[in-house]
Design a protein around this motif. Sequence first.
Motif, PDB file in Angstrom:
ATOM      1  N   GLY A   1      -9.258  13.202   4.058  1.00 34.06           N
ATOM      2  CA  GLY A   1      -8.568  13.334   5.338  1.00 34.06           C
ATOM      3  C   GLY A   1      -7.686  12.127   5.596  1.00 34.06           C
ATOM      4  N   ILE A   2      -6.557  12.358   6.227  1.00 38.31           N
ATOM      5  CA  ILE A   2      -5.590  11.274   6.439  1.00 38.31           C
ATOM      6  C   ILE A   2      -6.157  10.197   7.363  1.00 38.31           C
ATOM      7  N   GLY A   3      -6.969  10.603   8.340  1.00 38.28           N
ATOM      8  CA  GLY A   3      -7.528   9.621   9.279  1.00 38.28           C
ATOM      9  C   GLY A   3      -8.407   8.607   8.573  1.00 38.28           C
ATOM     10  N   GLU A   4      -9.268   9.095   7.655  1.00 34.06           N
ATOM     11  CA  GLU A   4     -10.172   8.199   6.936  1.00 34.06           C
ATOM     12  C   GLU A   4      -9.390   7.256   6.024  1.00 34.06           C
ATOM     13  N   ILE A   5      -8.346   7.791   5.375  1.00 34.51           N
ATOM     14  CA  ILE A   5      -7.519   6.953   4.490  1.00 34.51           C
ATOM     15  C   ILE A   5      -6.846   5.832   5.297  1.00 34.51           C
ATOM     16  N   ILE A   6      -6.307   6.183   6.454  1.00 33.49           N
ATOM     17  CA  ILE A   6      -5.607   5.169   7.259  1.00 33.49           C
ATOM     18  C   ILE A   6      -6.604   4.125   7.775  1.00 33.49           C
ATOM     19  N   ASP A   7      -7.803   4.577   8.166  1.00 33.98           N
ATOM     20  CA  ASP A   7      -8.817   3.609   8.601  1.00 33.98           C
ATOM     21  C   ASP A   7      -9.138   2.624   7.470  1.00 33.98           C
ATOM     22  N   GLU A   8      -9.230   3.141   6.248  1.00 32.38           N
ATOM     23  CA  GLU A   8      -9.509   2.273   5.099  1.00 32.38           C
ATOM     24  C   GLU A   8      -8.360   1.289   4.863  1.00 32.38           C
TER      25      GLU A   8
ATOM     26  N   VAL B   1       0.860  -1.178   0.000  1.00 27.41           N
ATOM     27  CA  VAL B   1       0.000   0.000   0.000  1.00 27.41           C
ATOM     28  C   VAL B   1       0.897   1.228   0.000  1.00 27.41           C
ATOM     29  N   GLN B   2       0.619   2.177  -0.902  1.00 27.38           N
ATOM     30  CA  GLN B   2       1.419   3.400  -0.968  1.00 27.38           C
ATOM     31  C   GLN B   2       0.526   4.604  -0.673  1.00 27.38           C
ATOM     32  N   ILE B   3       1.057   5.531   0.113  1.00 24.69           N
ATOM     33  CA  ILE B   3       0.253   6.662   0.590  1.00 24.69           C
ATOM     34  C   ILE B   3       1.020   7.973   0.379  1.00 24.69           C
ATOM     35  N   GLY B   4       0.309   8.983  -0.170  1.00 23.89           N
ATOM     36  CA  GLY B   4       0.907  10.307  -0.352  1.00 23.89           C
ATOM     37  C   GLY B   4       1.478  10.538  -1.733  1.00 23.89           C
ATOM     38  N   VAL B   5       1.118   9.651  -2.683  1.00 24.11           N
ATOM     39  CA  VAL B   5       1.718   9.660  -4.024  1.00 24.11           C
ATOM     40  C   VAL B   5       1.293  10.911  -4.807  1.00 24.11           C
TER      41      VAL B   5
ATOM     42  N   GLN C   1      -6.537  12.440  -2.900  1.00 25.62           N
ATOM     43  CA  GLN C   1      -7.478  11.649  -2.077  1.00 25.62           C
ATOM     44  C   GLN C   1      -7.349  12.016  -0.603  1.00 25.62           C
ATOM     45  N   ILE C   2      -6.112  12.225  -0.157  1.00 25.04           N
ATOM     46  CA  ILE C   2      -5.902  12.583   1.255  1.00 25.04           C
ATOM     47  C   ILE C   2      -6.527  13.944   1.547  1.00 25.04           C
TER      48      ILE C   2
END
Length: 281
Positions: free
Chosen positions: A183-190, A152-156, A178-179
């Motif tokens: 919001g970062i919290g929702e992305i991390i929860d997903e 999983v890659q985040i912040g691309v 997307q972030i």
Amino acid sequence: MKFANSDSDYRSSKYVICGVMFDGTSSFRTGSRWAPEAIRKGSYNFEPYDYDYDLCEPSVYDMGDVEFGNVNDMIAELQPTISSIIKDGKVPITLGGEHSITLPCMKAFAQEADTTAVIFDAHLDFKENYLGNKFGHASVARNVFELSIPLVQIGVRSGSKIEYERARDDNAFYTMSQIRDDGIGEIIDEVIRSLKTNTIYLSIDVDVVDPAFAPGVGNPEPYGLTPLELRTAIRRLAPLVAGFDIVEITPDYDLGISAIVGAKLILDFIFAHSNSHLNLT
Ligand code: MN
Ligand code: MN
């Protein structure tokens, strides 16, 4: 010099810090081999665990630095070092160096158990070959993926057309847009809801942070995360994390601030991991 307050001996430690002085495939702004020293220096800026909580004091051992001449030696020799730390039941915290160091760390974890690689990075790092090298820092995500390790890659926010096409077919990635929207919290929860493994390996390429906050990186890329958003992400993921690295800081390109941000993120990771019961947000 040891990382802030890492006064445990190896046997009684839970966390083992290992510096990797390697930037042999870096193309644009080199010098990440000096980051471990700069991060340690930056770590003395802070109170060790400066929060208003009833803390479990973490036990941290700093084994110093390892150095390699070329990328093939680095991959071959770093993996057994990380493997022995894992087999001793400890959490390795690896200080890059450039992002190519994540591959041997991830291989060491994959040998032990199913683990998802969660990579924070401005770049896709999905190049098949860059400047004649398949194992360079611009290919690390692709190399992890080719080992059939969930990724999983985040912040691309950067990659070639071919990289985006490959990555889109092959794995999950979350862009800065997307972030911003969710919001970062929702992305991390997903991310956590979608996990198919019990543990994750967390890799932080510091260029995921906006260059306004961390300009001293190999390939700065505007429109990034704030350090506070990254801390939120690290805190939520920390209870699942079996190993951690932080890479691509190049101390020559700023006045020490990126190394200080890196040191703070490491302290925050250790704090959140050793106090998982607090459910930090
Ligand atoms: Mn990277
Ligand atoms: Mn990057």
